[in-house]
Every structure is written in structure tokens, then in C-alpha cells.
Design an enzyme around this catalytic site. Structure first.
Site, PDB file in Angstrom:
ATOM      1  N   LYS A   1     -12.804  23.787 -33.293  1.00 14.99           N
ATOM      2  CA  LYS A   1     -12.979  22.904 -32.139  1.00 14.99           C
ATOM      3  C   LYS A   1     -13.232  23.761 -30.911  1.00 14.99           C
ATOM      4  O   LYS A   1     -12.435  24.666 -30.600  1.00 14.99           O
ATOM      5  CB  LYS A   1     -11.687  22.110 -31.963  1.00 14.99           C
TER       6      LYS A   1
HETATM    7  C1  E4P Z   1      -9.208  14.623 -30.106  1.00 11.51           C
HETATM    8  O1  E4P Z   1      -9.623  15.420 -30.919  1.00 11.51           O
HETATM    9  C2  E4P Z   1      -8.062  14.862 -29.225  1.00 11.51           C
HETATM   10  O2  E4P Z   1      -7.135  15.627 -29.942  1.00 11.51           O
HETATM   11  C3  E4P Z   1      -7.346  13.603 -28.822  1.00 11.51           C
HETATM   12  O3  E4P Z   1      -7.955  12.450 -29.366  1.00 11.51           O
HETATM   13  C4  E4P Z   1      -7.025  13.492 -27.382  1.00 11.51           C
HETATM   14  O4  E4P Z   1      -6.346  12.289 -27.157  1.00 11.51           O
HETATM   15  P1  E4P Z   1      -5.514  11.996 -25.824  1.00 11.51           P
HETATM   16  O5  E4P Z   1      -6.488  11.693 -24.719  1.00 11.51           O
HETATM   17  O6  E4P Z   1      -4.688  10.795 -26.171  1.00 11.51           O
HETATM   18  O7  E4P Z   1      -4.709  13.217 -25.545  1.00 11.51           O
END
Ligand code: E4P
Length: 217
Positions: free
Chosen positions: A83
Site C-alpha cells: 500500500k
Molecule cells: C483503507 O484501506 C483504510 O485502511 C481504511 O478504510 C480507512 O478507514 P477510516 O477512514 O475509517 O480510517
């Protein structure tokens, strides 16, 4: 629509995995902090349990740093998706790592133009953050719809991974628009089973069944 679990809680992932609900997992630095676990250790455990892509996030801010961290994270297991953030450096890292044949998830996407760049850079997944846009009184689902249209116009292979999902309704809307994947915390996935009329109907059936005096087993 594929379901990814947005968590590093091994027990919660296992619970959903046993039901065949887990097509992959996403993590980020905040999720690792919440787990209280070592990133490599917990990611390896998740990769052994789940056969689909498991996203592990780099933390360097420059392209070379992200590439180095990405290669290191990819050593954990074959199903690691690296990522990287949607910055110019992240796009450079995405191009290099995807040219090496690795899965790359470009995260923190908040515009259709950013998604277009990620597809050009060879991303396997683009992660538009719905909930964080909704928090600003914008419509996160509009972004998913725009990206769907653009990717379909040009047959981009990058998969739309709807992220920052906060509710069962988000899951439904992402599925209706045609997101390839939605990643959500375990409690949101479980809440998709809830309906007040199901509970009410079940209560009525139980009351009537008790009145019959019968037993099945
Ligand atoms: C996605 O890969 C992220 O880990 C995640 O969905 C972020 O979510 P949040 O905005 O609830 O922290």
C-alpha cells in the site's frame, strides 16, 4: 463485490473467514497501532489465514523509501499487496513495484483525477476513502461512481477498492455502483445481516412455536 476486512484483529478476521466472507484484508499504520502487534508478525499471521490480497502499508514519504519498504513487506508472503499513498512519490513507487509484478494498493484517494493517475501507474487497487469525504459533507459515493465511469471508459484493469466504509448502507451503495471491492471493519460487515423486521418476525415465530408444544430434535 469482493469483501476485504479493514482490520488487523486476527480473531475477528478468522470469525468472518470461517463463513467465507473474507476475500482479502487491508491494514494501515493506524490499524497496526490499534492491534498493538508487530506489523510483520501480525501481517504474516493474517496472510497464513487468508488466501486473498493482504494490504500492508509503507510509511516512507519518498519513492525510494517506499520501494524499499514495499519489497521488504512483500517478503512476508506471496499475497501481500503493497500500500502506497496517493502522492507523486507514491505513484512512482507504484509504477516500479507493479512493473516488478507485485500487487500495489494506492491509498488515500480523494479525487477521480488521482484515481486516473493511479491506474496509469499500474495500480492493482485504488482506494477511494468514502467515509472521510462524507465527514466533510461531501458525497464519497459520487467519487466511486466517477472512478467507475472513467475506468470503464478506458478499460483500466485497476480494481476500485471502496475504503473508509462506516456503515452497511455504504456497502450496499458501493455494490450498486459497481465497486470491485469494499473494505470494512468486521462490525460493519456483520451489521449487514441486521434488520428490525427479521428480529420482529423471529420473535413472533418463537412465541407461536412455543404455543405448539412441539420439538424438532
Ligand atoms: C483503507 O484501506 C483504510 O485502511 C481504511 O478504510 C480507512 O478507514 P477510516 O477512514 O475509517 O480510517
Amino acid at each position: 463485490m469482493k469483501f476485504f476486512v479493514d482490520s488487523a484483529d486476527v480473531e475477528a478476521i478468522a470469525d468472518l473467514n470461517d463463513l467465507g466472507m473474507v476475500d482479502g484484508v487491508t491494514t494501515n499504520p493506524s490499524i497496526i497501532l490499534k492491534s498493538g502487534r508487530d506489523i510483520k508478525e501480525v501481517t504474516r499471521e493474517i496472510c497464513e489465514m487468508v488466501s486473498g490480497p493482504v494490504s500492508a502499508e509503507t510509511v516512507a514519504l519518498d519513492a525510494d523509501g517506499m520501494i524499499g519498504e514495499g519489497r521488504e513487506l512483500a517478503r512476508i508472503a506471496d499475497n501481500i499487496a503493497i500500500k502506497v499513498p496517493l502522492t507523486w512519490a507514491g505513484l512512482k513507487a507504484c509504477k516500479t513495484l507493479s512493473d516488478e509484478g507485485r500487487m500495489v494498493n494506492v491509498t488515500l484517494c480523494f479525487s477521480a483525477n488521482q484515481a486516473l493517475l493511479a491506474a496509469k501507474a499500474g495500480a492493482t487497487f485504488i482506494s477511494p476513502f468514502i467515509g472521510r469525504l462524507d465527514d466533510l459533507n461531501l458525497d464519497g459515493m459520487d467519487l466511486i461512481a466517477e472512478i467507475r465511469k472513467i475506468y470503464d471508459n478506458y478499460d483500466f484493469g485497476t480494481q476500485i477498492l471502496a475504503a473508509s466504509i462506516r456503515s452497511a448502507n455504504h456497502m450496499k451503495e458501493a455494490a450498486l455502483i459497481g465497486a470491485d471491492v469494499a473494505t470494512a471493519p468486521p462490525n460493519v460487515i456483520k451489521s449487514m445481516a441486521n434488520h428490525v423486521l427479521t428480529d420482529k418476525g423471529l420473535d413472533a415465530f418463537m412465541l407461536d412455536w412455543a404455543k405448539t408444544g412441539q420439538k424438532i430434535l
